[in-house]
Structures are given as structure tokens and as C-alpha cells.
Design an enzyme around this catalytic site. Sequence first.
Site, PDB file in Angstrom:
ATOM      1  N   SER A 134      -7.335   1.916  -2.897  1.00  0.00           N
ATOM      2  CA  SER A 134      -6.132   1.124  -3.151  1.00  0.00           C
ATOM      3  C   SER A 134      -6.537  -0.242  -3.688  1.00  0.00           C
ATOM      4  CB  SER A 134      -5.353   0.965  -1.848  1.00  0.00           C
ATOM      5  OG  SER A 134      -4.501  -0.152  -1.933  1.00  0.00           O
ATOM      6  N   GLU A 147     -14.041 -11.955  -6.941  1.00  0.00           N
ATOM      7  CA  GLU A 147     -12.798 -11.285  -7.327  1.00  0.00           C
ATOM      8  C   GLU A 147     -11.628 -11.756  -6.473  1.00  0.00           C
ATOM      9  OE1 GLU A 147     -16.160 -10.019  -7.356  1.00  0.00           O
ATOM     10  OE2 GLU A 147     -15.438  -8.430  -6.071  1.00  0.00           O
ATOM     11  N   CYS A 196      -8.448  -2.079   3.452  1.00  0.00           N
ATOM     12  CA  CYS A 196      -8.416  -3.209   4.377  1.00  0.00           C
ATOM     13  C   CYS A 196      -9.793  -3.575   4.882  1.00  0.00           C
ATOM     14  CB  CYS A 196      -7.554  -2.890   5.593  1.00  0.00           C
ATOM     15  SG  CYS A 196      -5.909  -2.443   5.132  1.00  0.00           S
ATOM     16  N   CYS A 224     -11.561  -2.041  14.028  1.00  0.00           N
ATOM     17  CA  CYS A 224     -11.915  -3.468  14.139  1.00  0.00           C
ATOM     18  C   CYS A 224     -12.094  -3.936  15.577  1.00  0.00           C
ATOM     19  CB  CYS A 224     -10.838  -4.313  13.484  1.00  0.00           C
ATOM     20  SG  CYS A 224     -10.353  -3.722  11.877  1.00  0.00           S
ATOM     21  N   GLU A 246       0.828  -1.201   0.000  1.00  0.00           N
ATOM     22  CA  GLU A 246       0.000   0.000   0.000  1.00  0.00           C
ATOM     23  C   GLU A 246       0.870   1.263   0.000  1.00  0.00           C
ATOM     24  OE1 GLU A 246      -4.346  -0.255   1.562  1.00  0.00           O
ATOM     25  OE2 GLU A 246      -3.095   0.413   3.212  1.00  0.00           O
ATOM     26  N   GLU A 263       2.190   1.737  -3.391  1.00  0.00           N
ATOM     27  CA  GLU A 263       1.151   2.252  -4.280  1.00  0.00           C
ATOM     28  C   GLU A 263       0.926   3.748  -4.039  1.00  0.00           C
ATOM     29  OE1 GLU A 263      -2.580   0.118  -4.035  1.00  0.00           O
ATOM     30  OE2 GLU A 263      -3.543   1.492  -5.454  1.00  0.00           O
ATOM     31  N   GLU A 308     -16.749 -10.893   2.299  1.00  0.00           N
ATOM     32  CA  GLU A 308     -15.541 -10.641   1.496  1.00  0.00           C
ATOM     33  C   GLU A 308     -14.918 -11.947   1.015  1.00  0.00           C
ATOM     34  OE1 GLU A 308     -12.074  -9.378   3.563  1.00  0.00           O
ATOM     35  OE2 GLU A 308     -11.405  -8.066   1.952  1.00  0.00           O
ATOM     36  N   LYS A 317     -16.253  -9.683   6.718  1.00  0.00           N
ATOM     37  CA  LYS A 317     -15.172 -10.532   6.193  1.00  0.00           C
ATOM     38  C   LYS A 317     -15.731 -11.831   5.625  1.00  0.00           C
ATOM     39  CE  LYS A 317     -11.337  -8.176   7.330  1.00  0.00           C
ATOM     40  NZ  LYS A 317     -10.461  -7.634   6.277  1.00  0.00           N
TER      41      LYS A 317
END
Lengths: 164, 575
Positions: free
Chosen positions: B318, B365, B298, B502, B278, B281, B360, B357
Site C-alpha cells: 500500500s 521520501e 504501517c 508492535c 488504506e 485503496e 523511517e 521508526k
Amino acid sequence: MHTYIFDNYEAKDRSALIPLLQDIQGIYNYLPETALKDISEFVDIPLSRVYGVATFYNQFRLKPLGENVIKVCRGTACHVKSSANILFAIEHELNIKAGETTRDKKFTLEIVNCIGACSIAPVITINEDYYGRIAAKDIPKIIKNFTRKSVKQETVPAKEGSLK
Amino acid sequence: MVQLTINNIKVNAEKGMTILEAAKSVGINIPTLCHLKDLLPSGACRICSVEVEGYRGLTPSCAFPVSDGMVVETNSARVRRARKTIVELLIENHPQDCLVCVRNKNCELQNLSETYSVREHRFVGEKKDHAIDISSSSMERDPAKCVLCGRCVRICHEVQKIGAIDFTKRGFYSTVTTPFNKGLNVSDCILCGQCILVCPTAALREKSSLKEVVSALNDKNKFTVVQVAPAVRATLGEEYNLPLGTDVTGQIVMGLRRLGFKKVFDTNFAADLTIIEEATELIDRVSNNGKLPMFTSCCPGWVKYIEQNRPQLLEHVSSCKSPHEMEGAVLKTYYAKKMGLNPKDIFVVSIMPCTVKKFESNRAELAEENLHDVDAVLTTRELVRFFKIAGIEFGDLPEDKFDNPLGESTGAAAIFGTSGGVMEAALRTAYYKLTGSNLESLDFEAVRGSNGLKEATVKAGETELNIAVVNGIGNAKKVLDEIEKGSSKYHFIEVMTCPGGCINGGGQPIHQKPEKIMKRMRALYHIDANMKKRNSHENESVKVLYKEFLVEPNSPTAHKILHTHYLDRKKILDN
């Protein structure tokens, strides 16, 4: 289709919600899903809340009305004159519950609390017409009148005593 | 200051305080149900009713301000009878299936029933009957168990500002549901699970993946491995009555080993890896006129939010996968090759503080040829249940260490679990990459704490970076509006969906202790401060990974394995 109604209101004005819902219902006779989404975006209120308001008030419908709207008065005077039996007879005849619309979209059945025509209790209205001092046994005849009327436009003739 | 009398006790209270707060300050407990601290009172449930002298009816203490000379009775026979009746009425319109309920022994309705000694069914009547919404991959909605306190609705509307669910209809037919009573999967919900944390019953709960994990562990052909997120180690102890903010990393590792996982890895390893990717990037975007500001990626709730609400801004996010997905991807490529394993036989389980999550890990993807990077996600709460079934006495567990090479981590990774942590970790590495030396002080106080929007400016060599840290998705709107207008001054923005990050995720232990966010945060900063290495770029295992496999940050291999792309979900939902 309905976007022109937004011209009369200010965007993001939360107080416009109920008038907008009324306008939409004025156009379509009910509240279509897409219209609620448009309202939600226009007044900047989450769709869930718009839907909550639309389901809270009895005046709003989320499903289209049938061709003919039957209103059964369940006010005190009609109640004393056995309007419960009338309601039951209609429900039985149309095979739907109060608040519902028949599958063929011919009839919608609603309950109202008082029509203000207590002198001819028990009373029901079908569209603009009043039917007073009726009994449960009159119901099939009254309804048949309407089925015949609307069936005229179709090719299949309705059989005696059957609506389906 | 006002003076009032509560239960014959003289109380000095601040002006504007509610009776509830004033009573609490002198140790008088008044039960609440719809009350949520820090939000406007709703006064819906009436369980906090008290008697105020001079008032005819009972008064909801959560919504009634104190005044001078007020005389309050919180525990009269009349008050107790009213409260008990409320509880009895709620129970009678509830399935009463506590024995098989996921919230058994952690249910506010059950507690109230116990407190008011409900011992018989005085009312019997029609019960509401609703289907359970299992449409989403993260959460279940069971309206039959709902007591209509409205806490979920207020968290969703007022804190997260999503508004996916609301009250619909009225009277007996009133339900909390999505627009048109559709599934959560096609609503505006981002599955953050904040509503689960405030739900007093099990009307909102996570969708359990325990069965999949157990069957993978029982499958001899599977190489079942597990990874643990940073935020889990600071909270899991709470389920075993340890003080808030106790670090239980060692015990979790040992517990997981005893459950039968072949290897126990640390998501923190991948957090270090994420930071390297990251930060690279970011520097690339800053120096090559790329899309700025750049958002962190994240948090899957945040990603889902921007996909659903502002797909036009997706280029700002990102392209890095989230840490646990990176860990899974590295496990199924680099690690599989190194250990001579077939990637199809590796079953990766993530222990996460998060409900999104789960969603996710199911994203198409994030899979290579139908092989998902992560196969199952368990929340902190599910892991505790698993420990219980497996007969693991958590308190007596000896400590153990993570397996390598995917178990090594630095202090920078540990703070990923709290708001501002990803930013702080990224800045440490970006600074190093820009200037060639480490920061003098590694602690960025400006991005710590639980404010909804934190900002700072960091000078690294000749580059000046304007950064912002958002926590609680409701606070993201302002930042997003600025970008859309083109007036955003930021270079790098961290967004975490849950207030506090979190550590307050939707998969964390459920209780309403007010100081939980700060204490859990402190635990993670403590881990960071005690680490020998506190910069992601100092992680030796990550260096080896680059040397042996990924070549360099943002290399083509790294892009294939560690980066992803996003979807315009607004389009999908509108159709």
C-alpha cells in the site's frame, strides 16, 4: 568468473558450503566478497553465517596472498631452537605481523604449527623452498634474495637493507 | 511421566522436559544466560550447570532432558563455584562501565554478578577492544559489552529469519558481527530491534534521540508537539512495576505535558486516517483489477524488509504512509495552516514502541522540501528515561486527555499496536464502504492471537476477501513465495515485523517475562472494547479533516500528503 563451480553442487544444499569455499579459494587464492555473496545465495544461508564460517577456519583467507608466502614453523622442536626469534626477525624485517601481507603485496607471513622437518629446526618455508637451521641474523639476507628477484621486473632497484 | 529428584525434592516431570523446566516447576531457580524460551537450547554459556548423579562433569540443565530416577543437585558448592567462575570470567572481559551504561540496573550480567556475590577481580587479562557501530539511524552495536550468549543471533536467524549478524572468528577473537564487519546500515538488518529485547547487556541498544528532543523543547522558537503510538500505552507501566498490560494512557499524556510539549496528540488519530486511506485503496485495487494482494505499510521494518529482499513485489505494498508519519504530515500542513504556524517551526516527536521508526523518520521520501514529517522518534524506554531525568513520578501522575483535533480516535485505532489489529480495523471500514452498514460483530477472532500466520475469509456484500495476517518477519517468506509463483489467493495481507506486533516492538521495555505478548495484547483489545466508537470511519475529527482539507480519501491532496513511494534497496545494498 567463478560461477561454473556451482555446477558441481546442488542448490540450497547447506552441506556444500565448506567445499564451495574451498573451491573459490582454489580459484582466487582467497575469498572475495562477491564470491561469498554468490555462495550465500546458492546455498541459501545468510551471508553473515557464510562469513562466520569463512572466518572460523584458519584455512580460509579473506585477503589475497602476497607474491611470496613465508611460513614460520612454531612447532615444539623449532620453539626449542628459538623460532620465536626468527619470527620476530621476519616481522621486523617486513614490518608486518604474522597473518598479514606487506603493503606492496610482496610477502605474506604465516605461522604453522609443525612442518614435519624437525631435524633441521628451526625451519621456515618461502613458497616451496625450505630454509633449515637458520638464525635470526640470516633473515635479512634470505628475504633480500626474494626482493631482488621480484624487483627485477620493476624499474626501481631495491636499496641495501630496505624493502619499502 | 518421569520421576526424578532435584535437591532432595521428588519431582514429577513430563517426558522430554529439560532439567531446567522440571526444576522451575517446583520453584527451584537455575540462572540462565544463553537460554531462550521456545527456541532450541544452545548450551553455550554453561551458567545453568547442575550436578547429575553418575555424570562426571557438570551438565547444562537447559539442554539436558530429564529421565526416570535421575538425581540432580542444582545448588551444590561445586555448582556454585563453577557458576561464579563463569560470571567472573565474563566480567573480566567486559568494560565494567555499569555506572554510565544504558542498561544499568536492567542487565543480566550485573544481576548474575550480584547473585553470585562477585566481590573481587580474580582474573586480570587482555580485554577485547571493538569500535561501536553507530552506522544505522536506529541501533548501536557495542561488541565490547557482548558476552557471546548468541541470543541476538538466534532471534535474527531462527525467529526473524534475517540473519544479519552471526558469530565470526573464534576463541578470544570471536565476535557477533555483520558480514565483513561492516556497519549495520549496509547489512541485511531491518533494524527491528528484536535483538535488543533479548540482549542481556547493552551490546545492542537503540540510538538515542533524547538530545535532539531536549534541545527542541528548550528552543523558544520551536512549537514542539508529541504523539504517542497505541502500543506504548499498554507497556510503559511495566517500567514502573505495574502489572503487565496496564493501560497508562492518561498518565503518559500528563507526563508529556509536564515535560514541556506544547501539544500532546494521539497517533491513533492518524491510525484512523490510515484505515480510511488504506481501505479505500484496497477497494480500488479489488474493483479495478489493481495489483493484489495488497500489503499493509504501517510497519517500517516490513517495508525495509521487502525493499531489501523482494523489490520486485513493492507494487503490492500500500502506498499509505505509516500512521505517525501521516500525523506528522497533517500537523505540518493542515494543523499549521489552521493555527497560523510556520511548518518549519513545528517539531514533531513520536513516542514509538519501535526502533525502525527512527530510520523511517529519516527517510527522504517522507519529507517535503527537506522538512521531515516527523523530526524525532523516542522509544518507550527513552521516554521512561526522560521522565526520570525530569523528576516525574509516574505513579502519582493524574490522568489527562489528548489535545484535539489530532487526538480523537476510535477503538479500531487502538488495536493497531497488535498483530491482526490493522487488518481488523481495515476490515471494519472496508465492510462499511462496500455494504453501507457496519459489521454485526466487530470482533474478528480469526485474526487475533499470536500465531505467526493467521487467515480468514470475509464476505462483504458480493465481494469476498481472503485475508492473511503475518507477524514475525520470519513468517512472511511463505506468503511472498506464493505471490512470486502467482498462486496467492489473498486480497489483503497485514505484516508486522515483530512477533505479536508492535506491543512486542524493539523499543519496548526489556524483560524476559514469557506472558508479556498476550497480556499486552489484551490491554489493547480492552481499550477497543470500551470505546464508544469502534470504527475508523466514525472518527469525527477525521471527517472534519476530509471536509476542510483532504476533500476525499485517495484524492490528489491526500496522495500528496498521506502517501509515499518505496525504494529498491537491494540494488543500493548490492552496490
